[in-house]
Design a protein around this motif. Structure first.
Motif, mmCIF file in Angstrom:
data_model
loop_
_atom_site.group_PDB
_atom_site.id
_atom_site.type_symbol
_atom_site.label_atom_id
_atom_site.label_comp_id
_atom_site.label_asym_id
_atom_site.label_seq_id
_atom_site.Cartn_x
_atom_site.Cartn_y
_atom_site.Cartn_z
ATOM 1 N N VAL A 74 0.806 -1.238 0.000
ATOM 2 C CA VAL A 74 0.000 0.000 0.000
ATOM 3 C C VAL A 74 0.833 1.280 0.000
ATOM 4 N N ASP A 75 1.996 1.246 0.644
ATOM 5 C CA ASP A 75 2.791 2.486 0.701
ATOM 6 C C ASP A 75 3.787 2.605 -0.452
ATOM 7 N N GLY A 76 3.742 1.682 -1.406
ATOM 8 C CA GLY A 76 4.614 1.794 -2.579
ATOM 9 C C GLY A 76 5.873 0.951 -2.490
ATOM 10 N N PHE A 77 6.298 0.605 -1.263
ATOM 11 C CA PHE A 77 7.452 -0.306 -1.142
ATOM 12 C C PHE A 77 6.991 -1.721 -1.499
ATOM 13 N N SER A 78 7.930 -2.527 -2.021
ATOM 14 C CA SER A 78 7.553 -3.884 -2.429
ATOM 15 C C SER A 78 7.738 -4.859 -1.267
ATOM 16 N N THR A 79 7.173 -6.044 -1.434
ATOM 17 C CA THR A 79 7.307 -7.070 -0.390
ATOM 18 C C THR A 79 8.778 -7.453 -0.194
ATOM 19 N N GLU A 80 9.559 -7.469 -1.280
ATOM 20 C CA GLU A 80 10.993 -7.768 -1.159
ATOM 21 C C GLU A 80 11.690 -6.656 -0.358
ATOM 22 N N GLU A 81 11.294 -5.401 -0.616
ATOM 23 C CA GLU A 81 11.885 -4.281 0.122
ATOM 24 C C GLU A 81 11.522 -4.357 1.609
ATOM 25 N N TYR A 82 10.284 -4.768 1.894
ATOM 26 C CA TYR A 82 9.902 -4.925 3.303
ATOM 27 C C TYR A 82 10.685 -6.026 4.007
ATOM 28 N N LYS A 83 11.077 -7.070 3.234
ATOM 29 C CA LYS A 83 11.910 -8.107 3.858
ATOM 30 C C LYS A 83 13.210 -7.476 4.345
ATOM 31 N N MET A 84 13.812 -6.635 3.507
ATOM 32 C CA MET A 84 15.082 -6.007 3.901
ATOM 33 C C MET A 84 14.883 -5.076 5.105
ATOM 34 N N ILE A 85 13.795 -4.358 5.132
ATOM 35 C CA ILE A 85 13.516 -3.418 6.236
ATOM 36 C C ILE A 85 13.340 -4.184 7.553
ATOM 37 N N ASN A 86 12.429 -5.145 7.533
ATOM 38 C CA ASN A 86 12.061 -5.830 8.784
ATOM 39 C C ASN A 86 13.131 -6.807 9.264
ATOM 40 N N GLU A 87 13.733 -7.524 8.314
ATOM 41 C CA GLU A 87 14.710 -8.542 8.720
ATOM 42 C C GLU A 87 15.997 -7.900 9.244
ATOM 43 N N THR A 88 16.398 -6.769 8.643
ATOM 44 C CA THR A 88 17.601 -6.072 9.124
ATOM 45 C C THR A 88 17.425 -5.690 10.597
ATOM 46 N N ARG A 89 16.263 -5.151 10.922
ATOM 47 C CA ARG A 89 15.997 -4.733 12.314
ATOM 48 C C ARG A 89 15.995 -5.936 13.254
ATOM 49 N N LYS A 90 15.380 -7.025 12.806
ATOM 50 C CA LYS A 90 15.300 -8.196 13.690
ATOM 51 C C LYS A 90 16.681 -8.813 13.908
ATOM 52 N N ILE A 91 17.467 -8.940 12.848
ATOM 53 C CA ILE A 91 18.791 -9.585 12.990
ATOM 54 C C ILE A 91 19.723 -8.709 13.825
ATOM 55 N N LEU A 92 19.713 -7.400 13.563
ATOM 56 C CA LEU A 92 20.607 -6.512 14.328
ATOM 57 C C LEU A 92 19.993 -6.137 15.681
ATOM 58 N N ASN A 93 18.785 -6.646 15.923
ATOM 59 C CA ASN A 93 18.091 -6.443 17.194
ATOM 60 C C ASN A 93 18.001 -4.958 17.556
ATOM 61 N N ASP A 94 17.638 -4.146 16.579
ATOM 62 C CA ASP A 94 17.498 -2.705 16.797
ATOM 63 C C ASP A 94 16.382 -2.193 15.881
ATOM 64 N N TYR A 95 15.239 -1.948 16.490
ATOM 65 C CA TYR A 95 14.064 -1.578 15.695
ATOM 66 C C TYR A 95 14.019 -0.081 15.394
ATOM 67 N N THR A 96 15.094 0.654 15.752
ATOM 68 C CA THR A 96 15.149 2.084 15.417
ATOM 69 C C THR A 96 15.824 2.301 14.058
ATOM 70 N N ILE A 97 16.467 1.249 13.521
ATOM 71 C CA ILE A 97 17.192 1.417 12.251
ATOM 72 C C ILE A 97 16.195 1.654 11.123
ATOM 73 N N LYS A 98 16.449 2.707 10.341
ATOM 74 C CA LYS A 98 15.565 3.008 9.209
ATOM 75 C C LYS A 98 16.233 2.490 7.920
ATOM 76 N N VAL A 99 15.497 1.680 7.169
ATOM 77 C CA VAL A 99 16.052 1.095 5.942
ATOM 78 C C VAL A 99 15.164 1.511 4.773
ATOM 79 N N PHE A 100 15.797 2.042 3.719
ATOM 80 C CA PHE A 100 15.057 2.505 2.534
ATOM 81 C C PHE A 100 15.592 1.780 1.295
ATOM 82 N N PRO A 101 15.038 0.610 0.977
ATOM 83 C CA PRO A 101 15.561 -0.150 -0.168
ATOM 84 C C PRO A 101 14.817 0.120 -1.478
ATOM 85 N N THR A 102 15.543 -0.049 -2.580
ATOM 86 C CA THR A 102 14.928 -0.185 -3.903
ATOM 87 C C THR A 102 15.485 -1.487 -4.451
#
Ligand SMILES: NC(=O)c1ccc[n+]([C@@H]2O[C@H](COP(=O)([O-])OP(=O)(O)OC[C@H]3O[C@@H](n4cnc5c(N)ncnc54)[C@H](OP(=O)(O)O)[C@@H]3O)[C@@H](O)[C@H]2O)c1
Length: 322
Positions: free
Chosen positions: A197-225
């Motif tokens: 809905v916000d224009g990011f793709s499901t693959e991009e959301y994987k990078m956003i959410n998984e990066t935060r979970k693996i690095l255990n820091d939910y403040t990290i902002k990730v902007f993938p294309t």
């Protein structure tokens, strides 16, 4: 050890067999599973011919030391819980369980400690995420990552064996488009997965959410294309990072990258074709933007580092082999 591979005839499954050989994992019995149409095919492990079997619920109820899944989300959702219920350890390559809060999402070099005394399903992260967090986890420990802007250049093998065949056929002049939404030969496609809905793709959301979970820091902002390119093997990434604490000199970032396990820093320009088949992430073209921002080029074999090798590294940690 008795090991089962589900999705053994696929790109990742075949690479898992090869990595088990390359890492000399002491396998006593290897069972290979795929869909019904592959039943009876023969694959080779350490010169031994093994017949591929159709995946069934009953086969998942038997006892294995490890079951490695790489047959897509739907297969994992149906069969992995059965295997786990019957006491098996499942290392799953699909996205089915990655964001489940009770399931560890593991890159062993970074958060392998989550495997201590763990039994059940373990999730292997997305290929683009694995190579990016491997290059950045030490930087994050020292300076704290605030923002990541990343554009990916993802190989067709990331979409499986049918995608490889599609690029090959298009290069041979055939006019077919089925795996990818547009022609991939001589082209780039700036969409992987579906647009949300916000224009990011499901693959991009994987990078956003998984990066935060693996690095255990939910403040990290990730902007993938995320972009598909007509490369067979090896994902590349152009990454720009902003740190929370200024690093001042780019040599400080270089040192952290050099200290990162299974990451190779290079002053040369590294391209995917050179590193296909290897088990490292290659960082090159590191440069300073200002005292808290830097850019680099990040390349790794998506099938090995991004999937099979990570899964076998998880297995080796759990088996006490590394
Ligand atoms: N490729 C990558 O870079 C990469 C990276 C990270 C994660 N992954 C994930 O790993 C998984 C596999 O990817 P891949 O690239 O190896 O795909 P692939 O080359 O398309 O292979 C898919 C495998 O799954 C099997 N399969 C499909 N449907 C099945 C069913 N109903 N029952 C049993 N087996 C079934 C296939 O068997 P048949 O040969 O019989 O069809 C084949 O062995 C996916 O979840 C993918 O997202 C892939």
């Amino acid at each position: 050890m008795k090991i089962g591979i589900v999705g053994a005839t696929g790109e990742v499954g075949r690479a898992m067999i090869k990595v088990l050989e390359d890492f000399k994992v002491p396998v006593k019995e290897l069972k290979l599973f795929a869909s019904k149409k592959s039943s009876g095919k023969i694959l080779t492990f350490n010169d031994e011919k093994i017949i591929v079997e159709e995946l069934t619920e009953d086969a998942m109820k038997l006892k294995y030391d490890f079951l490695l899944f790489s047959a897509g989300s739907d297969v994992s959702k149906k069969f992995a819980p059965i295997a786990a219920k019957y006491g098996n350890i499942v290392i799953d390559n699909s996205s089915a369980f990655r964001m489940n809060k009770d399931i560890p999402l593991v890159v062993p070099e970074i958060n392998g400690y989550l495997l201590n005394n763990y039994k059940g399903i373990i999730a292997n992260p997305n290929c683009s995420t694995i190579q990016m967090v491997l290059s950045l986890y030490k930087v994050h420990e020292k300076f704290g990552i605030d923002e990541i802007f990343v554009s990916t250049y993802q190989a067709v093998s990331g979409a499986g064996y049918k995608a490889i065949a599609e690029l090959q056929k298009q290069l041979n002049g055939e006019n077919i488009t089925s795996v990818f939404p547009k022609q991939i030969a001589y082209n780039v496609i700036p969409l992987i997965g579906d647009i949300t809905v916000d224009g990011f793709s499901t693959e991009e959301y994987k990078m956003i959410n998984e990066t935060r979970k693996i690095l255990n820091d939910y403040t990290i902002k990730v902007f993938p294309t995320t972009v598909r390119v007509p490369v067979f093997y090896g994902h590349s990434e152009a990454v720009v990072v902003k740190t929370k604490i200024p690093f001042k000199e780019i040599s400080s970032i270089e040192n952290e990258i050099k200290n990162s396990k299974d990451v190779i820093f290079s002053d040369e320009v590294i391209t995917p074709i050179e590193i296909a088949g290897t088990d490292y992430v290659y960082v090159s073209r590191l440069r300073k933007i200002d005292e808290s921002r830097f850019a680099f080029w990040n390349v790794a074999d998506n099938i090995r580092v991004g999937a099979a090798t990570n899964a076998i590294r998880i297995l080796m940690v759990m088996a006490g082999l590394s």
